[in-house]
Motif scaffolding. Structure first.
Motif, PDB file in Angstrom:
ATOM      1  N   ALA A  33       0.862  -1.183   0.000  1.00  0.00           N
ATOM      2  CA  ALA A  33       0.000   0.000   0.000  1.00  0.00           C
ATOM      3  C   ALA A  33       0.897   1.231   0.000  1.00  0.00           C
ATOM      4  CB  ALA A  33      -0.891  -0.014   1.240  1.00  0.00           C
ATOM      5  N   GLY A  36      -0.346   4.511  -0.220  1.00  0.00           N
ATOM      6  CA  GLY A  36      -1.090   5.710   0.155  1.00  0.00           C
ATOM      7  C   GLY A  36      -1.410   6.584  -1.041  1.00  0.00           C
ATOM      8  N   SER A  96       0.124   4.542   5.944  1.00  0.00           N
ATOM      9  CA  SER A  96      -1.279   4.917   6.094  1.00  0.00           C
ATOM     10  C   SER A  96      -1.829   5.370   4.738  1.00  0.00           C
ATOM     11  CB  SER A  96      -1.409   6.039   7.118  1.00  0.00           C
ATOM     12  OG  SER A  96      -0.708   7.177   6.670  1.00  0.00           O
ATOM     13  N   ALA A  97      -3.150   5.436   4.653  1.00  0.00           N
ATOM     14  CA  ALA A  97      -3.815   5.725   3.378  1.00  0.00           C
ATOM     15  C   ALA A  97      -3.527   7.133   2.869  1.00  0.00           C
ATOM     16  CB  ALA A  97      -5.319   5.521   3.535  1.00  0.00           C
ATOM     17  N   ASP A  98      -3.095   8.031   3.780  1.00  0.00           N
ATOM     18  CA  ASP A  98      -2.823   9.406   3.335  1.00  0.00           C
ATOM     19  C   ASP A  98      -1.317   9.703   3.205  1.00  0.00           C
ATOM     20  OD1 ASP A  98      -2.294   9.269   6.008  1.00  0.00           O
ATOM     21  OD2 ASP A  98      -3.410  11.086   6.567  1.00  0.00           O
TER      22      ASP A  98
END
Ligand code: ADP
Ligand code: MG
Length: 391
Positions: free
Chosen positions: A232, A234, A286-288
């Motif tokens: 992932a 972000g 994290s996603a951001d």
């Protein structure tokens, strides 16, 4: 690749059409960096020392026609200072002023034509324009490596019309230096690739894969590889349409027994431009999160590979080096390149700028003056301006 050499060209007492790359960065009529003007002085002096009459031609910027803001007049002034020669600038590309200037040349004089792109046919490789240039000179020399990947009237159609022609010393040096990377590089050969995107550099990756022992991938380009691996990333820059391609490249590398090294950590921010960044492993973002640079572990891993290499080619910054919190990775690679005792080559617009910014550029074996041209050369593309100068 063997090019016709200036040493074999009879220039004595003859008019030499000398295509150079004076496409210098300019602001409000001032030259910001005169590297390209300095770079052709050896060729200019070689022509003059052997009694030739150099008629210099170059493009500057992207004018659509005559445009005083893109005039080569400031370059003529700088060339006069740097060379100490009588540089005559007729202020036109062609016509009676140019013909008179050339007819009046005394030994040691230099003529610089106005921006070749003031003529519409230049970008179109127009044979009619080439004929007009042909009438100005007896022999042809091309020292404009930075435009060698383009077929313009003054770099291609014109060269075709001459039987007596050669590559200039800068062109010769660039081709020899880059050939040492593409033809039988000393092993281990490590290639470092970065920059914003994979697109536009796919050919370079494909060409280097079979030749290099290890491919170190950083910069925004690495994000697409990381995502293809299932990580992932972000909100980091990514090319979703190239996830498959990135996967295939990694498969291919594995099948060929090559090392393909991706960053294991990064410098992360939540918004751009960033005032500060946090170091983090890339396994749990994290996603951001935005990956702005490679991190210290990756720097160390890349530096270790570079240290053990006999040949290194580097293109593309490791991060958004224009922003301070993200300059570390690129500077670490620059330092590792400088310390490497092997044959080190840097190519690409931003990469060369970053190398200069590091203050260690003098310790690199070859820094290419041609951004796009050097990448196309490395990718094994046919460079039209070189094709017509082959021995
Ligand atoms: P070059 O001119 O040397 O060939 P590129 O033009 O391919 O290099 O890429 C240079 C740009 O890549 C830089 O302006 C830099 O900000 C950008 N870049 C590097 N890493 C990242 C990243 N992680 N995210 C976004 N942009 C990046
Ligand atoms: Mg660039």
């Amino acid at each position: 690749m063997k090019l016709r050499s200036l040493k074999d060209l009879n220039v004595s007492g003859r008019r030499v059409f000398l295509r150079v790359d004076f496409n210098v960065p300019m602001k409000d009529g001032k030259i910001l960096d005169d590297t390209r003007v300095r770079a052709i002085l050896p060729t200019l002096n070689a022509v003059l020392d052997r009694g030739g009459k150099p008629i210099l031609a170059s493009h500057l910027g992207r004018p659509k026609g005559p445009d005083p803001s893109q005039s080569l007049a400031p370059v003529a002034a700088r060339l006069r200072e740097l060379s100490g020669k009588n540089v005559i600038f007729p202020g036109k590309v062609l016509g009676p002023e140019v013909e008179a200037a050339i007819a009046g040349m005394k030994p040691g004089d230099v003529v610089l034509l106005e921006n070749t792109r003031f003529e519409k046919g230049e970008k179109d490789d127009d044979p009619a324009l080439a004929q007009k240039f042909r009438a100005l000179a007896d022999v042809y020399v091309n020292d404009a490596f930075g435009t060698a990947h383009r077929a313009d009237a003054s770099t291609h159609a014109l060269a075709v019309l001459f039987t007596e022609k050669a590559a200039g010393l800068l062109m010769e040096k660039e081709v020899a230096a880059l050939s040492a990377v593409t033809e039988n590089p000393e092993k281990p050969f490590v290639a470092i690739l970065g920059g914003a995107k994979i697109s536009g550099k796919l050919e370079v990756v494909q060409a280097l894969l079979p030749k290099a022992d290890a491919l170190l991938i950083g910069g925004g380009m690495a994000n697409t590889f990381l995502k293809a691996r299932g990580l992932a990333i972000g909100k980091s820059l990514v090319e979703d349409d190239l996830l498959g391609t990135a996967g295939e490249i990694m498969e291919k590398a594995k099948a060929m027994g090559k090392t393909l090294l991706l960053p294991e950590d990064g410098r992360i921010a939540k918004a751009l431009p960033a005032e500060k960044a946090e170091v983090s492993d890339l396994t749990a973002l994290s996603a951001d999160a935005i990956i702005g640079d490679i991190g210290p572990k990756s720097e160390a891993a890349f530096a270790a590979r570079i240290a053990g290499a006999r040949t290194v080619f580097w293109n593309g910054p490791m991060g958004i080096f224009e922003q301070k919190p993200f300059a570390g990775g690129t500077m670490a690679v620059a330092k590792a390149m400088a310390e490497c005792p092997g044959y080190t080559v840097v190519g690409g617009g931003e990469s060369v700028a970053a190398m200069e910014q590091s203050g260690m550029a003098a310790r690199i074996k070859h820094i290419s003056t041609g951004g796009g041209a050097s990448l196309e050369f490395i990718a094994g593309a046919v460079l039209p301006a070189l094709e017509v100068l082959k021995a």
